[in-house]
Motif scaffolding. Structure first.
Motif, short mmCIF file in Angstrom:
data_model
loop_
_atom_site.label_atom_id
_atom_site.label_comp_id
_atom_site.label_asym_id
_atom_site.label_seq_id
_atom_site.Cartn_x
_atom_site.Cartn_y
_atom_site.Cartn_z
N UNK A 15 0.84 -1.20 0.00
CA UNK A 15 0.00 0.00 0.00
C UNK A 15 0.87 1.25 0.00
N UNK A 16 1.95 1.21 0.79
CA UNK A 16 2.88 2.34 0.82
C UNK A 16 3.61 2.49 -0.52
N UNK A 17 3.95 1.38 -1.15
CA UNK A 17 4.60 1.44 -2.47
C UNK A 17 3.69 2.12 -3.48
N UNK A 18 2.39 1.86 -3.38
CA UNK A 18 1.43 2.52 -4.28
C UNK A 18 1.47 4.04 -4.08
N UNK A 71 -6.34 -1.10 -11.33
CA UNK A 71 -6.11 -2.41 -10.73
C UNK A 71 -4.65 -2.61 -10.32
N UNK A 72 -3.77 -1.75 -10.80
CA UNK A 72 -2.36 -1.86 -10.42
C UNK A 72 -2.19 -1.71 -8.91
N UNK A 73 -3.10 -0.97 -8.26
CA UNK A 73 -3.02 -0.81 -6.80
C UNK A 73 -3.17 -2.16 -6.10
N UNK A 74 -4.13 -2.93 -6.57
CA UNK A 74 -4.34 -4.26 -6.01
C UNK A 74 -3.17 -5.18 -6.34
N UNK A 75 -2.70 -5.11 -7.57
CA UNK A 75 -1.59 -5.96 -8.01
C UNK A 75 -0.34 -5.72 -7.17
N UNK A 76 -0.02 -4.46 -6.93
CA UNK A 76 1.17 -4.12 -6.14
C UNK A 76 1.04 -4.66 -4.72
N UNK A 77 -0.13 -4.51 -4.11
CA UNK A 77 -0.32 -4.98 -2.74
C UNK A 77 -0.20 -6.50 -2.65
N UNK A 78 -0.78 -7.21 -3.61
CA UNK A 78 -0.72 -8.67 -3.59
C UNK A 78 0.70 -9.16 -3.85
N UNK A 79 1.36 -8.58 -4.85
CA UNK A 79 2.73 -9.00 -5.17
C UNK A 79 3.68 -8.75 -4.01
#
Length: 251
Positions: A15-18, A71-79
């Motif tokens: 989340x912080x990376x986003x 959707x990149x926000x979700x992708x980053x958090x999952x990865x």
């Protein structure tokens, strides 16, 4: 239980990376300001800002204005969550695990800043290059690279891209690559060593050329259409620790 805890911690970091991916290219504060919708500027309360879960429950939309959230926000958090768990499975709770997380977190942030803004930020590559040298010097490099290979890899990685960029400008009178790509190769060379440079350069260039050609053909783009080449460097760098040895064993 520990793996679940690491997954949750990883998702919080994701989340912080986003936040970094959106704010750093736009010169915004990444620490003190609360999260907000980039469309309506609605300040998101903490109970609507739970990594992964909030995105799914809100169906990928802002609770206030109902605009779609990429959707990149979700992708980053999952990865990132998976990254934390995977690093632990490889090295346990030690410095190498931390170094592994730092390297791949950097690649993840760079991928999306380049994809969205065509920017590879010095704020990411330079600190990570220095950290890579420190981890390697103290023998905590997660890819078992020695300090000599690390230094030579960084220097050669940077110089190759710098020379290609210089020659391209001399011939075409336009910049074909940015210095951000050179600094990314500096970082990658330091972490992955000198042997990685040839394979990452070749595979990223070939893949980038193929994808770029397909985009130009399928979407009728101009031949000077810019592709985020850093994304291909990131993908090749991320895969190198797992495919590099197999490739060199074949030749």
């Amino acid at each position: 239980m520990l793996s679940l805890s690491l997954f949750i911690i990883g998702s919080i970091f994701g989340s912080f990376y986003n936040v970094c991916i959106y704010r750093l290219p736009n010169d915004l504060d990444v620490i003190s300001k609360r999260s907000f919708c980039t469309t309506c500027k609605y300040k998101i309360p903490f109970y609507l800002n739970v990594p992964i879960i909030s995105y799914i429950l809100n169906l990928g939309k802002c609770k206030n204005c109902k605009s779609k959230i990429n959707i990149s926000y979700l992708v980053v958090e999952i990865l990132t969550a998976i990254l934390f768990v995977y690093a632990y499975s490889l090295y346990g709770l030690n410095v190498k695990s931390l170094a592994y997380i730092i390297f791949y977190s950097g690649l993840l942030i760079i991928f999306f800043t380049d994809l969205k803004y065509y920017l590879i930020l010095d704020k990411i590559t330079i600190p990570l290059s220095l950290l890579g040298l420190i981890f390697t010097f103290f023998k905590h490099n997660p890819f078992d690279v020695n300090i000599f290979s690390s230094i030579i890899g960084g220097v050669i990685g940077y110089l190759i891209i710098y020379i290609i960029r210089f020659l391209f400008f001399k011939v075409r009178k336009v910049e074909g690559m940015g210095l951000g790509d050179a600094k990314l190769f500096l970082m990658v060379g330091i972490w992955l060593g000198v042997k990685s440079i040839y394979l990452i350069l070749a595979s990223s260039a070939i893949t980038g050329a193929i994808v770029g050609s397909l985009i130009i053909y399928l979407y009728k783009k101009d031949k000077n259409f810019q592709i985020p080449y850093g994304c291909f460097i990131v993908i090749a760098s991320a895969l190198y620790p797992y495919l590099g040895s197999a490739f060199y064993n074949l030749i």
